[in-house]
Scaffold this active site. Structure first.
Site, mmCIF file in Angstrom:
data_model
loop_
_atom_site.group_PDB
_atom_site.id
_atom_site.type_symbol
_atom_site.label_atom_id
_atom_site.label_comp_id
_atom_site.label_asym_id
_atom_site.label_seq_id
_atom_site.Cartn_x
_atom_site.Cartn_y
_atom_site.Cartn_z
ATOM 1 N N SER A 252 -37.961 3.442 -42.948
ATOM 2 C CA SER A 252 -38.137 2.036 -43.318
ATOM 3 C C SER A 252 -38.624 1.901 -44.758
ATOM 4 O O SER A 252 -38.558 0.825 -45.334
ATOM 5 C CB SER A 252 -39.118 1.363 -42.356
ATOM 6 O OG SER A 252 -40.324 2.083 -42.342
ATOM 7 N N CYS A 339 -47.101 13.214 -33.323
ATOM 8 C CA CYS A 339 -48.168 13.856 -34.107
ATOM 9 C C CYS A 339 -49.499 13.151 -33.878
ATOM 10 O O CYS A 339 -50.444 13.360 -34.631
ATOM 11 C CB CYS A 339 -47.811 13.896 -35.589
ATOM 12 S SG CYS A 339 -47.583 12.275 -36.317
HETATM 13 N N1 SAH Z 1 -40.118 13.667 -40.437
HETATM 14 C C1 SAH Z 1 -40.857 13.631 -41.667
HETATM 15 C C2 SAH Z 1 -42.241 13.039 -41.528
HETATM 16 C C3 SAH Z 1 -42.247 11.654 -40.954
HETATM 17 S S1 SAH Z 1 -43.592 10.684 -41.484
HETATM 18 C C4 SAH Z 1 -40.939 15.027 -42.249
HETATM 19 O O1 SAH Z 1 -40.447 15.995 -41.662
HETATM 20 O O2 SAH Z 1 -41.468 15.165 -43.344
HETATM 21 C C5 SAH Z 1 -43.220 9.137 -40.812
HETATM 22 C C6 SAH Z 1 -42.236 8.299 -41.595
HETATM 23 O O3 SAH Z 1 -41.861 7.199 -40.766
HETATM 24 C C7 SAH Z 1 -42.751 7.678 -42.875
HETATM 25 O O4 SAH Z 1 -41.956 8.100 -43.959
HETATM 26 C C8 SAH Z 1 -42.636 6.154 -42.665
HETATM 27 O O5 SAH Z 1 -42.193 5.466 -43.827
HETATM 28 C C9 SAH Z 1 -41.605 6.081 -41.587
HETATM 29 N N2 SAH Z 1 -41.636 4.885 -40.717
HETATM 30 C C10 SAH Z 1 -42.720 4.273 -40.186
HETATM 31 N N3 SAH Z 1 -42.333 3.277 -39.365
HETATM 32 C C11 SAH Z 1 -40.974 3.257 -39.363
HETATM 33 C C12 SAH Z 1 -39.982 2.480 -38.692
HETATM 34 N N4 SAH Z 1 -40.319 1.504 -37.846
HETATM 35 N N5 SAH Z 1 -38.684 2.755 -38.924
HETATM 36 C C13 SAH Z 1 -38.332 3.755 -39.768
HETATM 37 N N6 SAH Z 1 -39.216 4.517 -40.420
HETATM 38 C C14 SAH Z 1 -40.529 4.291 -40.229
#
Ligand code: SAH
Length: 395
Positions: A252, A339
Site C-alpha cells: 500500500s 510476525c
Molecule cells: N515482506 C516484507 C516485509 C513486509 S513489512 C519483506 O520481506 O521485507 C509490511 C508491509 O506491509 C509494509 O511495507 C507496509 O507498507 C505494507 N502494508 C501495510 N498494510 C498494507 C495493506 N493493507 N495493503 C498492502 N500493504 C500493506
C-alpha cells in the site's frame, strides 16, 4: 557488591529470575529507593536480600530488564564482551561472506542484551534501542561495535525515534553516532538490496525473512508469483532468480513500491517479468482473477502489536488468508506469515485453518517456518519467538 540502587522483590517473585527469565515486572517489586530514574542500572535482590542480577530500570509493566545475573559493571567492556559473543554465533552461522553481508548481530534477549537490536549492512551497523537504558548506553555500544575484531564497522547509525517508550520523553534523534553515509547496497545470498536505514521501516530491511526467501526461490520455477506486503521486494527478487514466469509485488505504500522496483532493477535490469503495484492487499485479492497466481506470499505487518489487539488480529489473519485460498490456482503454494509476537504459533495456525475450512479447498502444510538463526531465542525467554510461517499446498 558494586554501588547501585537496589530494587527488592516481593517474596517468591524471584522464581522466574532464578530460571533466568530476564524481566522483572513492576508488580514484583516490594521496594526501591527514591530517585531511581528511567534507564538507570540497578541491582535486583530477593525479599531475603539475595543478589539476583543487574539490569536497566524503566517505568512500565516490565520494570527491569536483566543484563547480567552476576554482579557485573555495565560499561563498554561489558558491551564488548556481549557483542563478541553475538558475533561468535554469527561466525558459526557463516553469515558474513562475500555473497552475504546483511544480518542481525544483536537480537535483544536472544543475545542477552534486552532492549537492543543491531543489524549489520556491510560496513554499517544500525542500532535500535527499545529501552531507555540502552538509549543512554548508545555511545558505548557504538564504540564497542567499531572496536570489534573480525567485524569492520565504519558507520553506526542510531535509529530509535519510534522504538523508545514515548512517555520516557527521551526525544531520541536518528543520527550517525560514528561515521556517516556509506553505500547502502547490501548483499543477501548473492542478491543486492538498497537498504534505506535513514527513512525505511525498522532498520531498513527485514533480515528475518532471509531463509524463508531462499526457500521460496526453490519453489518459484515457472510460477506466477504474488508478493503481498512486499516492502523492499525481498521475496520478489528471490522469486525472479528462482525462475518465476511472472512476479507481481503489492504494497500500500508508494515508497515501498519504489524500493521494490529499484531492487528488482538492481538484480534484473530490463526484465519484464516483474510488475509492482501500490495498492491495498485486501483490495487486490478481491479484484484479482481466480487462479491468476499459483504462488502467493502473505507477509503482513504485525496485526497485533499488543495482547489487547489479539482477537482483531486473529480475525485479520483469517480474512486475509481466506481471500488467498479463494483465489490461488489449484496446485498453488501459499507462504503465509505472522510476525506478531502476541499471536502464538497455535493461534496463527488455527486462524489459517479456519480460513482454509471456510474456502473448502484441500490444503496441506508442507513446511513450518520461523525466524532465522541470527534471531536466536533465549531458551529462558520464549517470548523472543515471534515469526511464524506456514507453507501450504492448495489443491
Ligand atoms: N515482506 C516484507 C516485509 C513486509 S513489512 C519483506 O520481506 O521485507 C509490511 C508491509 O506491509 C509494509 O511495507 C507496509 O507498507 C505494507 N502494508 C501495510 N498494510 C498494507 C495493506 N493493507 N495493503 C498492502 N500493504 C500493506
Amino acid at each position: 557488591m558494586n554501588r547501585r540502587a537496589v530494587i527488592t522483590l516481593r517474596r517468591g517473585k524471584e522464581e522466574s529470575l532464578d530460571r533466568f527469565h530476564p524481566w522483572v515486572f513492576s508488580g514484583a517489586i516490594a521496594s526501591m529507593p527514591e530517585g531511581i530514574e528511567e534507564g538507570d542500572v540497578v541491582a535486583v535482590e530477593s525479599a531475603d536480600h539475595r543478589f539476583i542480577g543487574v539490569g536497566h530500570y524503566q517505568i512500565g509493566s516490565i520494570a527491569v530488564r536483566i543484563l547480567d545475573f552476576g554482579d557485573t559493571v555495565i560499561d563498554k567492556d561489558f558491551f564488548a564482551r556481549r557483542l563478541t559473543e553475538a558475533l561468535a554465533l554469527r561466525s558459526t552461522l557463516c553469515l558474513d561472506r562475500p555473497d552475504n553481508d546483511a544480518y542481525r548481530l544483536v537480537h535483544g534477549e536472544g543475545d542477552f542484551l534486552p532492549g537492543l537490536v543491531v543489524d549489520i549492512y556491510g560496513k554499517t551497523a544500525v542500532v535500535q534501542a527499545h529501552s531507555p537504558g540502552m538509549h543512554y548506553c548508545r555511545d558505548m555500544i557504538a564504540m564497542a561495535l567499531t572496536e570489534l575484531d573480525m567485524l569492520e564497522v565504519a558507520n553506526v547509525y542510531y535509529k530509535s525515534e519510534t522504538t523508545l517508550p514515548y512517555k520516557a520523553r527521551l526525544d531520541p534523534v536518528n543520527e550517525y553516532l560514528i561515521g556517516g553515509f556509506d553505500t547502502n547496497i547490501a548483499t543477501e545470498n548473492g542478491l543486492q538490496f538498497h537498504i534505506d536505514w535513514l527513512k525505511g521501516q525498522k532498520t531498513g530491511f527485514f533480515v528475518d525473512q532471509r531463509d524463508n526467501r531462499a526457500l521460496l526461490e526453490s519453489f518459484s520455477r515457472g510460477r506466477s508469483v504474488l508478493n503481498m506486503f512486499c516492502y523492499t521486494g525481498g521475496f520478489s527478487v528471490y522469486a525472479m532468480r528462482g525462475g518465476a514466469r511472472r512476479v507481481v509485488s503489492v504494497d500500500s505504500s508508494a515508497k515501498a513500491i519504489a524500493l521494490t522496483s529499484a531492487n528488482v532493477g538492481l538484480n534484473f535490469p530490463d526484465d519484464n517479468r516483474h510488475e509492482a503495484l501500490a495498492e491495498d492487499a485486501f483490495k487486490y485479492l478481491d479484484t484479482m482473477a481466480n487462479g491468476e497466481h499459483d504462488l502467493i506470499i502473505l507477509d503482513p505487518p504485525a496485526f497485533a502489536k499488543h495482547r489487547s489487539a489479539l482477537r482483531n488480529a486473529l480475525r485479520g489473519y483469517q480474512r486475509l488468508n481466506f481471500k488467498a485460498f479463494e483465489k490461488i490456482a489449484p496446485g498453488g503454494i501459499l507462504f503465509t506469515f505472522s510476525c506478531s509476537q502476541a499471536v502464538s504459533r497455535e493461534q496463527f495456525r488455527l486462524a489459517v485453518f479456519s480460513a482454509a475450512a471456510q474456502s473448502r479447498r484441500r490444503v496441506r502444510i508442507i513446511k513450518q517456518l520461523t525466524q532465522p538463526a541470527d534471531h536466536p531465542v533465549n531458551i529462558y525467554h520464549p517470548e523472543g519467538e515471534y515469526l511464524k510461517g506456514l507453507v501450504l499446498y492448495v489443491e
